[in-house]
Design a protein around this motif. Structure first.
Motif, PDB file in Angstrom:
ATOM      1  N   THR A   1     -40.477 -12.713  -7.267  1.00 18.06           N
ATOM      2  CA  THR A   1     -41.724 -13.466  -7.342  1.00 18.06           C
ATOM      3  C   THR A   1     -41.517 -14.868  -6.767  1.00 18.06           C
ATOM      4  O   THR A   1     -40.370 -15.327  -6.645  1.00 18.06           O
ATOM      5  CB  THR A   1     -42.199 -13.578  -8.796  1.00 18.06           C
ATOM      6  OG1 THR A   1     -41.214 -14.316  -9.535  1.00 18.06           O
ATOM      7  CG2 THR A   1     -42.393 -12.210  -9.429  1.00 18.06           C
ATOM      8  N   PRO A   2     -42.585 -15.563  -6.418  1.00 11.80           N
ATOM      9  CA  PRO A   2     -42.432 -16.958  -5.974  1.00 11.80           C
ATOM     10  C   PRO A   2     -41.734 -17.819  -7.028  1.00 11.80           C
ATOM     11  O   PRO A   2     -40.968 -18.716  -6.687  1.00 11.80           O
ATOM     12  CB  PRO A   2     -43.871 -17.414  -5.745  1.00 11.80           C
ATOM     13  CG  PRO A   2     -44.613 -16.159  -5.415  1.00 11.80           C
ATOM     14  CD  PRO A   2     -43.959 -15.099  -6.260  1.00 11.80           C
ATOM     15  N   ARG A   3     -41.963 -17.533  -8.293  1.00  5.25           N
ATOM     16  CA  ARG A   3     -41.298 -18.285  -9.360  1.00  5.25           C
ATOM     17  C   ARG A   3     -39.783 -18.080  -9.296  1.00  5.25           C
ATOM     18  O   ARG A   3     -39.012 -19.020  -9.475  1.00  5.25           O
ATOM     19  CB  ARG A   3     -41.840 -17.830 -10.704  1.00  5.25           C
ATOM     20  CG  ARG A   3     -41.234 -18.551 -11.869  1.00  5.25           C
ATOM     21  CD  ARG A   3     -41.805 -18.059 -13.182  1.00  5.25           C
ATOM     22  NE  ARG A   3     -41.205 -18.778 -14.270  1.00  5.25           N
ATOM     23  CZ  ARG A   3     -41.785 -18.985 -15.423  1.00  5.25           C
ATOM     24  NH1 ARG A   3     -42.992 -18.514 -15.632  1.00  5.25           N
ATOM     25  NH2 ARG A   3     -41.181 -19.642 -16.369  1.00  5.25           N
ATOM     26  N   ASP A   4     -39.335 -16.841  -9.028  1.00  2.00           N
ATOM     27  CA  ASP A   4     -37.903 -16.561  -8.907  1.00  2.00           C
ATOM     28  C   ASP A   4     -37.307 -17.311  -7.717  1.00  2.00           C
ATOM     29  O   ASP A   4     -36.201 -17.847  -7.798  1.00  2.00           O
ATOM     30  CB  ASP A   4     -37.657 -15.064  -8.738  1.00  2.00           C
ATOM     31  CG  ASP A   4     -38.048 -14.259  -9.960  1.00  2.00           C
ATOM     32  OD1 ASP A   4     -38.083 -14.826 -11.068  1.00  2.00           O
ATOM     33  OD2 ASP A   4     -38.330 -13.052  -9.791  1.00  2.00           O
ATOM     34  N   ARG A   5     -38.030 -17.327  -6.605  1.00  3.07           N
ATOM     35  CA  ARG A   5     -37.547 -18.033  -5.414  1.00  3.07           C
ATOM     36  C   ARG A   5     -37.417 -19.537  -5.662  1.00  3.07           C
ATOM     37  O   ARG A   5     -36.438 -20.158  -5.269  1.00  3.07           O
ATOM     38  CB  ARG A   5     -38.472 -17.790  -4.236  1.00  3.07           C
ATOM     39  CG  ARG A   5     -38.437 -16.377  -3.713  1.00  3.07           C
ATOM     40  CD  ARG A   5     -39.327 -16.235  -2.486  1.00  3.07           C
ATOM     41  NE  ARG A   5     -39.606 -14.856  -2.182  1.00  3.07           N
ATOM     42  CZ  ARG A   5     -38.804 -14.063  -1.492  1.00  3.07           C
ATOM     43  NH1 ARG A   5     -37.674 -14.530  -1.029  1.00  3.07           N
ATOM     44  NH2 ARG A   5     -39.135 -12.807  -1.274  1.00  3.07           N
ATOM     45  N   LEU A   6     -38.402 -20.120  -6.339  1.00  2.00           N
ATOM     46  CA  LEU A   6     -38.347 -21.547  -6.647  1.00  2.00           C
ATOM     47  C   LEU A   6     -37.210 -21.869  -7.608  1.00  2.00           C
ATOM     48  O   LEU A   6     -36.524 -22.882  -7.467  1.00  2.00           O
ATOM     49  CB  LEU A   6     -39.683 -22.019  -7.218  1.00  2.00           C
ATOM     50  CG  LEU A   6     -40.829 -22.089  -6.223  1.00  2.00           C
ATOM     51  CD1 LEU A   6     -42.132 -22.398  -6.945  1.00  2.00           C
ATOM     52  CD2 LEU A   6     -40.553 -23.121  -5.149  1.00  2.00           C
ATOM     53  N   ALA A   7     -36.988 -21.013  -8.594  1.00  2.00           N
ATOM     54  CA  ALA A   7     -35.894 -21.227  -9.536  1.00  2.00           C
ATOM     55  C   ALA A   7     -34.551 -21.156  -8.829  1.00  2.00           C
ATOM     56  O   ALA A   7     -33.644 -21.946  -9.128  1.00  2.00           O
ATOM     57  CB  ALA A   7     -35.957 -20.194 -10.656  1.00  2.00           C
ATOM     58  N   MET A   8     -34.404 -20.244  -7.872  1.00  6.46           N
ATOM     59  CA  MET A   8     -33.156 -20.120  -7.129  1.00  6.46           C
ATOM     60  C   MET A   8     -32.894 -21.379  -6.297  1.00  6.46           C
ATOM     61  O   MET A   8     -31.780 -21.887  -6.249  1.00  6.46           O
ATOM     62  CB  MET A   8     -33.220 -18.888  -6.216  1.00  6.46           C
ATOM     63  CG  MET A   8     -31.920 -18.580  -5.544  1.00  6.46           C
ATOM     64  SD  MET A   8     -31.867 -17.035  -4.589  1.00  6.46           S
ATOM     65  CE  MET A   8     -33.532 -16.557  -4.365  1.00  6.46           C
ATOM     66  N   ARG A   9     -33.946 -21.910  -5.665  1.00  4.84           N
ATOM     67  CA  ARG A   9     -33.793 -23.134  -4.873  1.00  4.84           C
ATOM     68  C   ARG A   9     -33.524 -24.345  -5.748  1.00  4.84           C
ATOM     69  O   ARG A   9     -32.770 -25.243  -5.376  1.00  4.84           O
ATOM     70  CB  ARG A   9     -35.026 -23.375  -4.016  1.00  4.84           C
ATOM     71  CG  ARG A   9     -35.138 -22.353  -2.899  1.00  4.84           C
ATOM     72  CD  ARG A   9     -36.196 -22.704  -1.920  1.00  4.84           C
ATOM     73  NE  ARG A   9     -35.843 -23.927  -1.198  1.00  4.84           N
ATOM     74  CZ  ARG A   9     -36.678 -24.570  -0.405  1.00  4.84           C
ATOM     75  NH1 ARG A   9     -37.899 -24.127  -0.240  1.00  4.84           N
ATOM     76  NH2 ARG A   9     -36.294 -25.655   0.220  1.00  4.84           N
ATOM     77  N   ALA A  10     -34.110 -24.392  -6.938  1.00  5.79           N
ATOM     78  CA  ALA A  10     -33.897 -25.519  -7.851  1.00  5.79           C
ATOM     79  C   ALA A  10     -32.474 -25.521  -8.399  1.00  5.79           C
ATOM     80  O   ALA A  10     -31.909 -26.588  -8.657  1.00  5.79           O
ATOM     81  CB  ALA A  10     -34.900 -25.465  -8.989  1.00  5.79           C
ATOM     82  N   ASN A  11     -31.879 -24.347  -8.569  1.00  6.28           N
ATOM     83  CA  ASN A  11     -30.522 -24.257  -9.105  1.00  6.28           C
ATOM     84  C   ASN A  11     -29.442 -24.340  -8.032  1.00  6.28           C
ATOM     85  O   ASN A  11     -28.265 -24.371  -8.358  1.00  6.28           O
ATOM     86  CB  ASN A  11     -30.365 -22.950  -9.889  1.00  6.28           C
ATOM     87  CG  ASN A  11     -31.181 -22.942 -11.149  1.00  6.28           C
ATOM     88  OD1 ASN A  11     -31.402 -23.984 -11.754  1.00  6.28           O
ATOM     89  ND2 ASN A  11     -31.650 -21.781 -11.550  1.00  6.28           N
ATOM     90  N   ALA A  12     -29.833 -24.387  -6.775  1.00  7.53           N
ATOM     91  CA  ALA A  12     -28.852 -24.469  -5.682  1.00  7.53           C
ATOM     92  C   ALA A  12     -28.232 -25.873  -5.649  1.00  7.53           C
ATOM     93  O   ALA A  12     -28.867 -26.851  -6.047  1.00  7.53           O
ATOM     94  CB  ALA A  12     -29.530 -24.171  -4.347  1.00  7.53           C
ATOM     95  N   PRO A  13     -26.991 -25.984  -5.180  1.00  7.95           N
ATOM     96  CA  PRO A  13     -26.369 -27.313  -5.086  1.00  7.95           C
ATOM     97  C   PRO A  13     -27.109 -28.183  -4.072  1.00  7.95           C
ATOM     98  O   PRO A  13     -27.681 -27.682  -3.104  1.00  7.95           O
ATOM     99  CB  PRO A  13     -24.939 -27.021  -4.633  1.00  7.95           C
ATOM    100  CG  PRO A  13     -24.950 -25.639  -4.113  1.00  7.95           C
ATOM    101  CD  PRO A  13     -26.101 -24.929  -4.740  1.00  7.95           C
TER     102      PRO A  13
END
Length: 69
Positions: A31-43
């Motif tokens: 989902t878009p929420r999953d994609r945003l969470a992945m980008r937020a947790n990236a270094p």
């Protein structure tokens, strides 16, 4: 042999910009929420090129110095 599958055995599909895609049983779509969470947790990455840390403790050329004076 053209029998319909029971409802529990049917694979779910979704329409995407590139066409119809079948979802595998037990796997949820991203989902878009999953994609945003992945980008937020990236270094964090620098926005522009960084200068090398070649001074003081990190100066690797100073380690090759033969004499002090």
């Amino acid at each position: 042999m053209n029998a319909a599958l029971p409802s529990k055995d049917r694979l779910v599909s979704e329409q995407t910009p590139i066409g119809q895609q079948t979802l595998v049983y037990g796997v949820a779509p991203i989902t878009p929420r999953d994609r945003l969470a992945m980008r937020a947790n990236a270094p964090l990455e620098p926005r522009k090129a960084q200068r090398p840390a070649d001074h003081g403790l990190f100066d690797t050329n100073a380690r090759n110095q033969i004499e002090m004076f």
